[in-house]
Design a protein around this motif. Structure first.
Motif, PDB file in Angstrom:
ATOM      1  N   THR A 172       0.816  -1.221   0.000  1.00  0.00           N
ATOM      2  CA  THR A 172       0.000   0.000   0.000  1.00  0.00           C
ATOM      3  C   THR A 172       0.848   1.269   0.000  1.00  0.00           C
ATOM      4  OG1 THR A 172      -0.166   0.188   2.420  1.00  0.00           O
ATOM      5  CG2 THR A 172      -1.783  -1.224   1.324  1.00  0.00           C
ATOM      6  N   VAL A 173       2.179   1.119  -0.013  1.00  0.00           N
ATOM      7  CA  VAL A 173       3.083   2.271  -0.001  1.00  0.00           C
ATOM      8  C   VAL A 173       3.483   2.623  -1.428  1.00  0.00           C
ATOM      9  CG1 VAL A 173       5.296   3.168   0.797  1.00  0.00           C
ATOM     10  CG2 VAL A 173       3.959   1.653   2.278  1.00  0.00           C
ATOM     11  N   ASP A 174       3.273   3.879  -1.820  1.00  0.00           N
ATOM     12  CA  ASP A 174       3.685   4.343  -3.139  1.00  0.00           C
ATOM     13  C   ASP A 174       5.213   4.332  -3.197  1.00  0.00           C
ATOM     14  OD1 ASP A 174       4.640   6.363  -5.135  1.00  0.00           O
ATOM     15  OD2 ASP A 174       2.487   6.613  -5.494  1.00  0.00           O
ATOM     16  N   PRO A 175       5.817   3.631  -4.173  1.00  0.00           N
ATOM     17  CA  PRO A 175       7.278   3.516  -4.194  1.00  0.00           C
ATOM     18  C   PRO A 175       8.001   4.806  -4.545  1.00  0.00           C
ATOM     19  CG  PRO A 175       6.324   2.491  -6.142  1.00  0.00           C
ATOM     20  CD  PRO A 175       5.177   2.856  -5.244  1.00  0.00           C
ATOM     21  N   ASP A 176       7.274   5.823  -5.010  1.00  0.00           N
ATOM     22  CA  ASP A 176       7.902   7.098  -5.351  1.00  0.00           C
ATOM     23  C   ASP A 176       7.691   8.170  -4.294  1.00  0.00           C
ATOM     24  OD1 ASP A 176       8.987   6.313  -7.890  1.00  0.00           O
ATOM     25  OD2 ASP A 176       6.952   6.367  -8.691  1.00  0.00           O
ATOM     26  N   THR A 177       6.496   8.208  -3.693  1.00  0.00           N
ATOM     27  CA  THR A 177       6.200   9.241  -2.698  1.00  0.00           C
ATOM     28  C   THR A 177       6.295   8.730  -1.266  1.00  0.00           C
ATOM     29  OG1 THR A 177       3.815   8.772  -2.620  1.00  0.00           O
ATOM     30  CG2 THR A 177       4.589  10.268  -4.355  1.00  0.00           C
ATOM     31  N   TYR A 178       6.276   7.399  -1.087  1.00  0.00           N
ATOM     32  CA  TYR A 178       6.331   6.733   0.221  1.00  0.00           C
ATOM     33  C   TYR A 178       5.048   6.945   1.024  1.00  0.00           C
ATOM     34  CZ  TYR A 178      11.015   7.748  -1.446  1.00  0.00           C
ATOM     35  OH  TYR A 178      12.102   7.943  -2.253  1.00  0.00           O
ATOM     36  N   ALA A 179       3.992   7.424   0.379  1.00  0.00           N
ATOM     37  CA  ALA A 179       2.708   7.623   1.052  1.00  0.00           C
ATOM     38  C   ALA A 179       1.938   6.308   1.101  1.00  0.00           C
ATOM     39  CB  ALA A 179       1.887   8.678   0.311  1.00  0.00           C
ATOM     40  N   LYS A 180       1.245   6.084   2.224  1.00  0.00           N
ATOM     41  CA  LYS A 180       0.421   4.888   2.379  1.00  0.00           C
ATOM     42  C   LYS A 180      -1.006   5.151   1.911  1.00  0.00           C
ATOM     43  CE  LYS A 180       2.697   2.461   6.219  1.00  0.00           C
ATOM     44  NZ  LYS A 180       2.493   1.911   7.585  1.00  0.00           N
ATOM     45  N   GLY A 181      -1.631   4.127   1.354  1.00  0.00           N
ATOM     46  CA  GLY A 181      -3.027   4.202   0.949  1.00  0.00           C
ATOM     47  C   GLY A 181      -3.762   2.934   1.337  1.00  0.00           C
ATOM     48  N   LYS A 182      -4.921   2.705   0.741  1.00  0.00           N
ATOM     49  CA  LYS A 182      -5.717   1.516   1.036  1.00  0.00           C
ATOM     50  C   LYS A 182      -5.502   0.386   0.029  1.00  0.00           C
ATOM     51  CE  LYS A 182      -9.448   4.231   3.126  1.00  0.00           C
ATOM     52  NZ  LYS A 182     -10.884   4.622   3.025  1.00  0.00           N
ATOM     53  N   GLU A 183      -5.084   0.769  -1.167  1.00  0.00           N
ATOM     54  CA  GLU A 183      -4.918  -0.221  -2.223  1.00  0.00           C
ATOM     55  C   GLU A 183      -3.463  -0.668  -2.347  1.00  0.00           C
ATOM     56  OE1 GLU A 183      -7.277  -1.668  -3.414  1.00  0.00           O
ATOM     57  OE2 GLU A 183      -9.001  -0.342  -3.614  1.00  0.00           O
ATOM     58  N   PRO A 184      -3.275  -1.924  -2.787  1.00  0.00           N
ATOM     59  CA  PRO A 184      -4.253  -2.881  -3.308  1.00  0.00           C
ATOM     60  C   PRO A 184      -4.859  -3.822  -2.280  1.00  0.00           C
ATOM     61  CG  PRO A 184      -2.080  -3.757  -3.623  1.00  0.00           C
ATOM     62  CD  PRO A 184      -1.889  -2.409  -2.973  1.00  0.00           C
ATOM     63  N   ILE A 185      -4.511  -3.667  -0.992  1.00  0.00           N
ATOM     64  CA  ILE A 185      -4.999  -4.615   0.012  1.00  0.00           C
ATOM     65  C   ILE A 185      -6.517  -4.607   0.075  1.00  0.00           C
ATOM     66  CG2 ILE A 185      -5.048  -5.146   2.479  1.00  0.00           C
ATOM     67  CD1 ILE A 185      -2.457  -5.964   1.153  1.00  0.00           C
ATOM     68  N   ARG A 186      -7.129  -3.419  -0.017  1.00  0.00           N
ATOM     69  CA  ARG A 186      -8.588  -3.348   0.063  1.00  0.00           C
ATOM     70  C   ARG A 186      -9.233  -4.210  -1.012  1.00  0.00           C
ATOM     71  NH1 ARG A 186     -11.640   2.383  -0.672  1.00  0.00           N
ATOM     72  NH2 ARG A 186     -10.707   2.187  -2.747  1.00  0.00           N
ATOM     73  N   THR A 187      -8.747  -4.109  -2.237  1.00  0.00           N
ATOM     74  CA  THR A 187      -9.346  -4.868  -3.330  1.00  0.00           C
ATOM     75  C   THR A 187      -8.924  -6.327  -3.306  1.00  0.00           C
ATOM     76  OG1 THR A 187      -9.606  -2.923  -4.724  1.00  0.00           O
ATOM     77  CG2 THR A 187      -9.446  -5.040  -5.843  1.00  0.00           C
ATOM     78  N   LEU A 188      -7.694  -6.617  -2.925  1.00  0.00           N
ATOM     79  CA  LEU A 188      -7.299  -8.024  -2.776  1.00  0.00           C
ATOM     80  C   LEU A 188      -8.169  -8.720  -1.748  1.00  0.00           C
ATOM     81  CD1 LEU A 188      -3.395  -7.749  -2.899  1.00  0.00           C
ATOM     82  CD2 LEU A 188      -4.866  -8.885  -4.580  1.00  0.00           C
ATOM     83  N   ASN A 189      -8.569  -8.013  -0.709  1.00  0.00           N
ATOM     84  CA  ASN A 189      -9.462  -8.603   0.294  1.00  0.00           C
ATOM     85  C   ASN A 189     -10.794  -9.036  -0.309  1.00  0.00           C
ATOM     86  OD1 ASN A 189      -8.727  -8.904   3.140  1.00  0.00           O
ATOM     87  ND2 ASN A 189      -8.108  -6.763   3.010  1.00  0.00           N
TER      88      ASN A 189
END
Length: 271
Positions: A222-239
């Motif tokens: 869920t961590v953007d490899p360029d900005t290092y910001a965390k989000g919900k995806e892709p774990i939310r959709t993989l769930n």
């Protein structure tokens, strides 16, 4: 099918490198995850909790590595002769300390006490015997020598992510970057998404591999490899689409049954 991309990660949980070719060794790609950042108890420190670690770039420099990051001048690191025991996901592993300068550099980046360790002998750590053979070994990767993903599966997951966003009235996100999943090898040209779930043996170029098990995914994806910001995806959709046994799954773990050089563009054959 063909080998579309090759990645290796000199220090576990830091930035990776895409390369045109790589040597397959019994414990993984040459130079892959032979270094590890640990705390004062010898427990791994990872980008799961400290995404800024992805800003660290490590490059081979003879018998040493050179660290670069946004917080300090580059540092050339030569491992010392001092050894200690790290606890690598429940397995005690003897590693070599990389010295006080490297420890201070890493601590300044992460914002907590840390030391950099080197696995001088990659034969020390066995693969989980439930999924490997007695002689199988792995460096400091989570559990297996290589991780394989496919562009077909990423495309399907991207479609699902967009569908999830549309259902929830959210802005459709940019396509997922495969770097979120930190693969070793990326296969192009698979006939179906998630076909790799059923692969048991395959050949990349002239090197054969066993597909040991699927790869359960963590919050690092869920961590953007360029900005290092965390989000919900892709774990939310993989769930929603890829959850079983209490985990979510993307990619398969590989164990080499031989050694050799693999190259971008090599044919990939399911055996």
């Amino acid at each position: 099918m063909r080998l579309g991309s090759i990645f290796f990660y000199p220090i576990k949980s830091t930035s990776g490198h895409e390369v045109a070719e790589a040597e397959v060794q019994p414990w993984g790609l040459a130079g892959d995850r032979r270094y590890l950042v640990v705390d004062e108890r010898g427990e791994p420190i990872t980008a799961r909790e400290h995404p800024i670690m992805l800003a660290c770039v490590a490059l081979a420099d003879g018998a040493a590595i050179k660290l670069t990051g946004p917080h300090a001048d580059p540092l050339r690191v030569v491992p010392t002769s001092r050894r200690f025991t790290a606890n690598v996901w429940g397995t005690p592993v003897e590693v070599t300390d990389c010295g006080d300068d490297a420890a201070a550099w890493m601590a300044a980046l992460i914002g907590r006490p840390a030391r950099l360790a080197w696995l001088d002998d990659p034969t020390r750590r066995p693969v989980d015997p439930a999924y490997g053979l007695p002689g199988d070994r792995v460096s400091l990767a989570d559990g297996y020598p290589l991780l394989l993903t496919t562009t077909a599966s990423l495309a399907r997951l991207g479609d699902w992510v967009a569908e999830t966003a549309a259902e929830l009235g959210e802005e459709i996100p940019q396509p997922l970057d495969m770097r979120r999943f930190r693969p070793s090898v990326v296969v192009e040209g698979a006939d179906e998404a998630f076909a790799e779930d059923g692969w048991r043996r395959l050949r990349i170029g002239e090197v054969e591999f066993r597909a040991a098990k699927g790869c359960d995914r963590c919050v690092l994806t869920t961590v953007d490899p360029d900005t290092y910001a965390k989000g919900k995806e892709p774990i939310r959709t993989l769930n929603r689409h890829r959850r079983w046994d209490g985990k979510v799954w993307f990619g398969v773990n590989l164990i080499p049954d031989g050694t050799g050089v693999i190259r971008r563009g090599d044919p990939v054959t399911v055996l």
